[in-house]
Write a protein that holds these residues in place. Structure first.
Motif, PDB file in Angstrom:
ATOM      1  N   LYS A   1      -3.653  22.296  75.954  1.00 25.99           N
ATOM      2  CA  LYS A   1      -2.580  21.554  76.590  1.00 25.99           C
ATOM      3  C   LYS A   1      -1.743  22.449  77.492  1.00 25.99           C
ATOM      4  O   LYS A   1      -1.622  23.644  77.263  1.00 25.99           O
ATOM      5  CB  LYS A   1      -1.647  20.960  75.525  1.00 25.99           C
ATOM      6  N   ARG A   2      -1.152  21.813  78.486  1.00 25.97           N
ATOM      7  CA  ARG A   2      -0.253  22.535  79.371  1.00 25.97           C
ATOM      8  C   ARG A   2       0.964  22.999  78.576  1.00 25.97           C
ATOM      9  O   ARG A   2       1.563  22.235  77.824  1.00 25.97           O
ATOM     10  CB  ARG A   2       0.187  21.613  80.495  1.00 25.97           C
ATOM     11  N   GLY A   3       1.322  24.252  78.715  1.00 29.15           N
ATOM     12  CA  GLY A   3       2.472  24.796  78.022  1.00 29.15           C
ATOM     13  C   GLY A   3       2.158  25.339  76.641  1.00 29.15           C
ATOM     14  O   GLY A   3       3.024  25.896  75.991  1.00 29.15           O
ATOM     15  N   ALA A   4       0.927  25.190  76.171  1.00 33.21           N
ATOM     16  CA  ALA A   4       0.545  25.745  74.877  1.00 33.21           C
ATOM     17  C   ALA A   4       0.223  27.222  75.043  1.00 33.21           C
ATOM     18  O   ALA A   4      -0.053  27.693  76.139  1.00 33.21           O
ATOM     19  CB  ALA A   4      -0.649  24.988  74.315  1.00 33.21           C
ATOM     20  N   ALA A   5       0.251  27.955  73.935  1.00 32.77           N
ATOM     21  CA  ALA A   5       0.036  29.396  74.017  1.00 32.77           C
ATOM     22  C   ALA A   5      -0.800  29.884  72.842  1.00 32.77           C
ATOM     23  O   ALA A   5      -0.725  29.347  71.743  1.00 32.77           O
ATOM     24  CB  ALA A   5       1.377  30.122  74.029  1.00 32.77           C
ATOM     25  N   LEU A   6      -1.570  30.905  73.118  1.00 31.88           N
ATOM     26  CA  LEU A   6      -2.341  31.590  72.092  1.00 31.88           C
ATOM     27  C   LEU A   6      -1.705  32.958  71.896  1.00 31.88           C
ATOM     28  O   LEU A   6      -1.449  33.678  72.860  1.00 31.88           O
ATOM     29  CB  LEU A   6      -3.800  31.740  72.524  1.00 31.88           C
ATOM     30  N   PHE A   7      -1.456  33.314  70.639  1.00 31.75           N
ATOM     31  CA  PHE A   7      -0.835  34.591  70.307  1.00 31.75           C
ATOM     32  C   PHE A   7      -1.814  35.431  69.502  1.00 31.75           C
ATOM     33  O   PHE A   7      -2.616  34.897  68.736  1.00 31.75           O
ATOM     34  CB  PHE A   7       0.445  34.376  69.489  1.00 31.75           C
ATOM     35  N   ALA A   8      -1.741  36.740  69.662  1.00 30.87           N
ATOM     36  CA  ALA A   8      -2.584  37.665  68.903  1.00 30.87           C
ATOM     37  C   ALA A   8      -1.743  38.843  68.450  1.00 30.87           C
ATOM     38  O   ALA A   8      -0.783  39.236  69.112  1.00 30.87           O
ATOM     39  CB  ALA A   8      -3.740  38.146  69.761  1.00 30.87           C
ATOM     40  N   ASP A   9      -2.130  39.418  67.299  1.00 34.04           N
ATOM     41  CA  ASP A   9      -1.458  40.626  66.842  1.00 34.04           C
ATOM     42  C   ASP A   9      -2.418  41.805  66.966  1.00 34.04           C
ATOM     43  O   ASP A   9      -3.554  41.655  67.408  1.00 34.04           O
ATOM     44  CB  ASP A   9      -0.933  40.462  65.418  1.00 34.04           C
ATOM     45  N   GLY A  10      -1.966  42.969  66.587  1.00 37.20           N
ATOM     46  CA  GLY A  10      -2.779  44.174  66.726  1.00 37.20           C
ATOM     47  C   GLY A  10      -4.004  44.190  65.827  1.00 37.20           C
ATOM     48  O   GLY A  10      -4.971  44.888  66.094  1.00 37.20           O
ATOM     49  N   ALA A  11      -4.000  43.424  64.741  1.00 32.68           N
ATOM     50  CA  ALA A  11      -5.123  43.404  63.795  1.00 32.68           C
ATOM     51  C   ALA A  11      -6.203  42.412  64.205  1.00 32.68           C
ATOM     52  O   ALA A  11      -7.184  42.237  63.489  1.00 32.68           O
ATOM     53  CB  ALA A  11      -4.609  43.057  62.400  1.00 32.68           C
ATOM     54  N   GLY A  12      -6.014  41.732  65.330  1.00 32.73           N
ATOM     55  CA  GLY A  12      -7.014  40.792  65.802  1.00 32.73           C
ATOM     56  C   GLY A  12      -6.873  39.382  65.257  1.00 32.73           C
ATOM     57  O   GLY A  12      -7.793  38.583  65.372  1.00 32.73           O
ATOM     58  N   ARG A  13      -5.745  39.072  64.661  1.00 27.28           N
ATOM     59  CA  ARG A  13      -5.505  37.711  64.177  1.00 27.28           C
ATOM     60  C   ARG A  13      -4.892  36.895  65.308  1.00 27.28           C
ATOM     61  O   ARG A  13      -4.097  37.396  66.096  1.00 27.28           O
ATOM     62  CB  ARG A  13      -4.565  37.729  62.971  1.00 27.28           C
ATOM     63  N   TYR A  14      -5.264  35.630  65.353  1.00 25.81           N
ATOM     64  CA  TYR A  14      -4.800  34.745  66.414  1.00 25.81           C
ATOM     65  C   TYR A  14      -4.023  33.580  65.830  1.00 25.81           C
ATOM     66  O   TYR A  14      -4.275  33.154  64.707  1.00 25.81           O
ATOM     67  CB  TYR A  14      -5.979  34.203  67.222  1.00 25.81           C
ATOM     68  N   ALA A  15      -3.090  33.072  66.623  1.00 26.34           N
ATOM     69  CA  ALA A  15      -2.322  31.884  66.253  1.00 26.34           C
ATOM     70  C   ALA A  15      -2.091  31.062  67.515  1.00 26.34           C
ATOM     71  O   ALA A  15      -1.764  31.603  68.572  1.00 26.34           O
ATOM     72  CB  ALA A  15      -0.989  32.279  65.633  1.00 26.34           C
ATOM     73  N   TYR A  16      -2.270  29.774  67.393  1.00 27.50           N
ATOM     74  CA  TYR A  16      -2.105  28.844  68.511  1.00 27.50           C
ATOM     75  C   TYR A  16      -0.817  28.057  68.293  1.00 27.50           C
ATOM     76  O   TYR A  16      -0.585  27.532  67.202  1.00 27.50           O
ATOM     77  CB  TYR A  16      -3.315  27.911  68.559  1.00 27.50           C
ATOM     78  N   VAL A  17       0.010  27.989  69.322  1.00 25.76           N
ATOM     79  CA  VAL A  17       1.268  27.252  69.240  1.00 25.76           C
ATOM     80  C   VAL A  17       1.297  26.213  70.351  1.00 25.76           C
ATOM     81  O   VAL A  17       1.192  26.556  71.533  1.00 25.76           O
ATOM     82  CB  VAL A  17       2.499  28.186  69.362  1.00 25.76           C
ATOM     83  N   SER A  18       1.428  24.968  69.976  1.00 21.24           N
ATOM     84  CA  SER A  18       1.528  23.889  70.961  1.00 21.24           C
ATOM     85  C   SER A  18       2.910  23.877  71.579  1.00 21.24           C
ATOM     86  O   SER A  18       3.864  24.416  71.020  1.00 21.24           O
ATOM     87  CB  SER A  18       1.268  22.541  70.292  1.00 21.24           C
ATOM     88  N   ALA A  19       3.003  23.223  72.707  1.00 17.92           N
ATOM     89  CA  ALA A  19       4.299  23.050  73.363  1.00 17.92           C
ATOM     90  C   ALA A  19       4.806  21.651  73.061  1.00 17.92           C
ATOM     91  O   ALA A  19       4.038  20.741  72.791  1.00 17.92           O
ATOM     92  CB  ALA A  19       4.159  23.258  74.859  1.00 17.92           C
ATOM     93  N   GLY A  20       6.112  21.497  73.088  1.00 13.17           N
ATOM     94  CA  GLY A  20       6.691  20.177  72.933  1.00 13.17           C
ATOM     95  C   GLY A  20       7.019  19.808  71.501  1.00 13.17           C
ATOM     96  O   GLY A  20       7.196  20.665  70.640  1.00 13.17           O
ATOM     97  N   PHE A  21       7.088  18.516  71.265  1.00 16.75           N
ATOM     98  CA  PHE A  21       7.503  17.964  69.981  1.00 16.75           C
ATOM     99  C   PHE A  21       6.453  18.245  68.914  1.00 16.75           C
ATOM    100  O   PHE A  21       5.263  18.070  69.142  1.00 16.75           O
ATOM    101  CB  PHE A  21       7.717  16.451  70.116  1.00 16.75           C
ATOM    102  N   SER A  22       6.897  18.668  67.741  1.00 21.50           N
ATOM    103  CA  SER A  22       5.990  18.962  66.634  1.00 21.50           C
ATOM    104  C   SER A  22       6.009  17.803  65.644  1.00 21.50           C
ATOM    105  O   SER A  22       6.913  17.689  64.813  1.00 21.50           O
ATOM    106  CB  SER A  22       6.415  20.255  65.935  1.00 21.50           C
ATOM    107  N   TRP A  23       5.003  16.937  65.749  1.00 24.60           N
ATOM    108  CA  TRP A  23       4.921  15.801  64.827  1.00 24.60           C
ATOM    109  C   TRP A  23       4.707  16.230  63.384  1.00 24.60           C
ATOM    110  O   TRP A  23       5.304  15.636  62.481  1.00 24.60           O
ATOM    111  CB  TRP A  23       3.838  14.826  65.291  1.00 24.60           C
ATOM    112  N   PRO A  24       3.894  17.257  63.114  1.00 21.42           N
ATOM    113  CA  PRO A  24       3.768  17.693  61.722  1.00 21.42           C
ATOM    114  C   PRO A  24       5.097  18.183  61.130  1.00 21.42           C
ATOM    115  O   PRO A  24       5.411  17.885  59.976  1.00 21.42           O
ATOM    116  CB  PRO A  24       2.750  18.830  61.789  1.00 21.42           C
ATOM    117  N   ALA A  25       5.873  18.920  61.908  1.00 17.96           N
ATOM    118  CA  ALA A  25       7.171  19.376  61.420  1.00 17.96           C
ATOM    119  C   ALA A  25       8.104  18.193  61.193  1.00 17.96           C
ATOM    120  O   ALA A  25       8.883  18.175  60.235  1.00 17.96           O
ATOM    121  CB  ALA A  25       7.802  20.362  62.391  1.00 17.96           C
ATOM    122  N   PHE A  26       8.034  17.200  62.065  1.00 17.96           N
ATOM    123  CA  PHE A  26       8.875  16.013  61.935  1.00 17.96           C
ATOM    124  C   PHE A  26       8.557  15.254  60.642  1.00 17.96           C
ATOM    125  O   PHE A  26       9.450  14.922  59.874  1.00 17.96           O
ATOM    126  CB  PHE A  26       8.675  15.094  63.145  1.00 17.96           C
TER     127      PHE A  26
END
Length: 107
Positions: free
Chosen positions: A2-27
């Motif tokens: 999605k537009r505005g989403a981001a992929l993050f990585a740390d030094g150990a090679g682990r990845y995390a994906y974060v969506s942009a906008g409203f978080s329905w699961p958090a809601f």
């Protein structure tokens, strides 16, 4: 992705994906969302907030004051909306604090 989403990585090679906008699961899931994302301080804060809102609602119902019951209902709705609006931002901030850096554009 999605537009505005981001992929993050740390030094150990682990990845995390974060969506942009409203978080329905958090809601909808709140503390369960925090557990699923392994954000323990968010879990503690959410549980504390929910406990305060629960006590306030019980007090309002016990006093049988309609304006107070309405106020507590508005506060609970505001809390739900805040979880949805800020959920992904909280997740991104916690990832950055743990040493994750953006890999893909949009972060």
């Amino acid at each position: 992705m999605k537009r505005g989403a981001a992929l993050f990585a740390d030094g150990a090679g682990r990845y995390a994906y974060v969506s942009a906008g409203f978080s329905w699961p958090a809601f909808f899931l709140g503390p369960l969302w925090a557990v699923a994302k392994r954000r323990w301080y968010l879990l503690v804060l959410m549980l504390a907030m929910e406990l305060c809102l629960w006590f306030g609602s019980q007090l309002a119902e016990g006093l049988q004051r309609e304006p107070l019951v309405l106020l507590m209902g508005c506060m609970e709705l505001s809390y739900l909306l805040a979880r949805g609006w800020y959920g992904n931002r909280w997740l991104e901030a916690s990832l950055r604090q743990r040493g994750y850096a953006p890999v893909l554009p949009g972060a």
